[in-house]
Design an enzyme around this catalytic site. Structure first.
Site, PDB file in Angstrom:
ATOM      1  N   ASP A 229       0.817  -1.254   0.001  1.00  0.00           N
ATOM      2  CA  ASP A 229      -0.068   0.094   0.132  1.00  0.00           C
ATOM      3  C   ASP A 229       0.843   1.196  -0.023  1.00  0.00           C
ATOM      4  O   ASP A 229       0.638   2.110  -0.731  1.00  0.00           O
ATOM      5  CB  ASP A 229      -0.930  -0.050   1.234  1.00  0.00           C
ATOM      6  CG  ASP A 229      -2.052  -0.851   1.192  1.00  0.00           C
ATOM      7  OD1 ASP A 229      -2.514  -1.170  -0.104  1.00  0.00           O
ATOM      8  OD2 ASP A 229      -2.579  -1.194   2.186  1.00  0.00           O
ATOM      9  N   VAL A 230       1.768   1.433   0.823  1.00  0.00           N
ATOM     10  CA  VAL A 230       2.620   2.462   1.130  1.00  0.00           C
ATOM     11  C   VAL A 230       3.474   2.725  -0.304  1.00  0.00           C
ATOM     12  O   VAL A 230       3.507   3.879  -0.813  1.00  0.00           O
ATOM     13  CB  VAL A 230       3.580   2.358   2.318  1.00  0.00           C
ATOM     14  CG1 VAL A 230       4.516   3.660   2.476  1.00  0.00           C
ATOM     15  CG2 VAL A 230       2.791   2.620   3.407  1.00  0.00           C
TER      16      VAL A 230
END
Length: 408
Positions: free
Chosen positions: A167-168
């Protein structure tokens, strides 16, 4: 240090994102000065309903945003959105592939109507392949694209990284693409469609591993701590108050390490004389280093090794990191004032501009906190605003996220 304005001052962003990937990309734009409006369903970002960690997501990735709570399925919502879109520079979304099109918010529709619009979206598995309609979750990307296969002890189970790495990484890629598109628009006058996926972000993170794979034909394997072809390299040493990690695999650094710990005999020991030998006898090498360093504290061992410029570091927890002098000097941790005097600490931007870290510190909004002000900005009459609220097209709240809600 919080700095007013910012390089994206005057840029408006509509953030339809949920959880981490979309909101985090939009958070970067907010930290750089953009006016980010978080467009939420009447119930809000789904992260709001998953307990403490969900509340932490909301607080960490939605600072200094405005919240518009709106039922996108209602025809009246389209009028509101298109008034907003006419004044918008960037749209960010992480809907499942096809969902935006069904809502009339797909890239082709919006870019044909608003040619200067930069449309940015992140999916789980890309929008072209057979898995394009699969929901994209961080853990699935870590599992399917190599991170878990290469993480863990050599004889143990695969392990996920201890954070939402996919996600990051996708959020950072999306934010980079948006900034590039904004820059290009300055010369072309045209917007762009910026797209990434958790799949692409995870693969990009492993560029060196892919290079090694293509050179050798051998896929990366779990090996725990330490590097496969060098020693000591990223090896963990237990000391009196915890553990530390060190690397000293060049001939020069290995010699320096042996002399520092009072074991010059290991320099020419056939088991340790060069990297291949040390890799083959890693367990014996580590036993000798633990014997030499194990009576020290982490700080003592790190200070000793740093005196010879040997790469090393104490393995520390968050409570220790929060008191670290380098972290404090960087001012990367931002204290965000919350309701009832409850503060929330979160890392801000990971870079500075001319020595300043442009990071805002206002709290994440409750669902619909700014609905009325957004509608007023769009010149909706007060009676129409009241009617929209009463009919359930939008929701309006003047409160911020409460500790009770955060822990629900």
């Amino acid at each position: 240090m919080s700095v007013m304005g910012g390089p994206l001052s005057g840029i408006r962003v509509l953030d339809f994102g949920q959880y981490i990937a979309g909101p985090s990309a939009a958070q970067t734009l907010a930290d750089l000065g953009a006016d980010v409006i978080k467009v939420e369903s009447l119930r809000g970002d789904q992260a709001r309903g998953i307990g403490t960690f969900g509340a932490a997501m909301i607080r960490a990735y939605n600072r200094d945003k405005r919240s518009l709570g709106i039922d996108l399925a209602r025809p009246e919502a389209k009028t509101i959105l298109h008034r907003l879109l006419a004044q918008t520079d960037v749209v960010v979304q992480n809907f499942r592939t096809g969902s935006a099109d069904r809502l009339g918010l797909g890239p082709d529709d919006l870019r044909s109507r608003y040619p200067r619009l930069i449309y940015a979206n992140v999916t789980g598995f890309g929008s072209r392949g057979p898995s394009r309609h699969r929901p994209g979750l961080d853990i699935a990307a870590q599992a399917e694209f190599g991170l878990m296969h290469a993480t863990g002890e050599i004889d143990g189970e695969p392990q996920r990284l201890g954070l939402a790495a996919a996600d990051v990484a996708a959020a950072n890629a999306l934010a980079t693409g948006i900034l590039a598109a904004l820059y290009e628009r300055e010369s072309t006058g045209r917007g762009a469609h910026v797209e990434t996926s958790l799949m692409e972000a995870v693969l990009s993170m492993q560029a060196a591993s892919w290079g090694e794979y293509t050179l050798t034909g051998r896929a990366p394997r779990r090996k725990g701590n330490g590097q496969a072809h060098a020693a000591p390299a990223a090896d963990v040493i237990r000391v009196t108050d915890g553990m530390m990690v060190l690397s000293a695999y060049t001939a020069e650094k290995w010699s320096a390490l042996c002399n520092l710990v009072g074991r010059p005999d290991m320099i020419d020991d056939p088991r340790f004389v060069d990297n291949p030998a040390r890799v083959s006898h890693r367990a014996e090498m580590l036993a000798a280093l633990v014997e030499a360093l194990g009576g020290m504290t982490r700080d003592e061992a790190v200070a000793l090794l740093q005196s010879a410029h040997i790469v090393c570091g104490a393995i520390r927890s968050f409570d220790e990191i929060a008191e670290d002098k380098d972290v404090l000097a960087s001012e990367i941790l931002v204290d965000v004032a919350g309701p009832g005097g409850v503060s929330f600490t979160s890392p801000g931007l990971a870079f500075t501009l001319d020595g300043h870290r442009r990071t805002v510190s206002t709290s994440a909004p409750a669902v619909g906190r700014d609905t009325i002000s957004v509608l007023r900005d769009l010149d909706f009459p007060e009676d129409d605003i009241t009617a929209l609220i009463d009919s359930g097209v939008v929701t309006a709240s003047h409160t911020t996220l409460t500790p009770e809600r955060a822990s629900s």
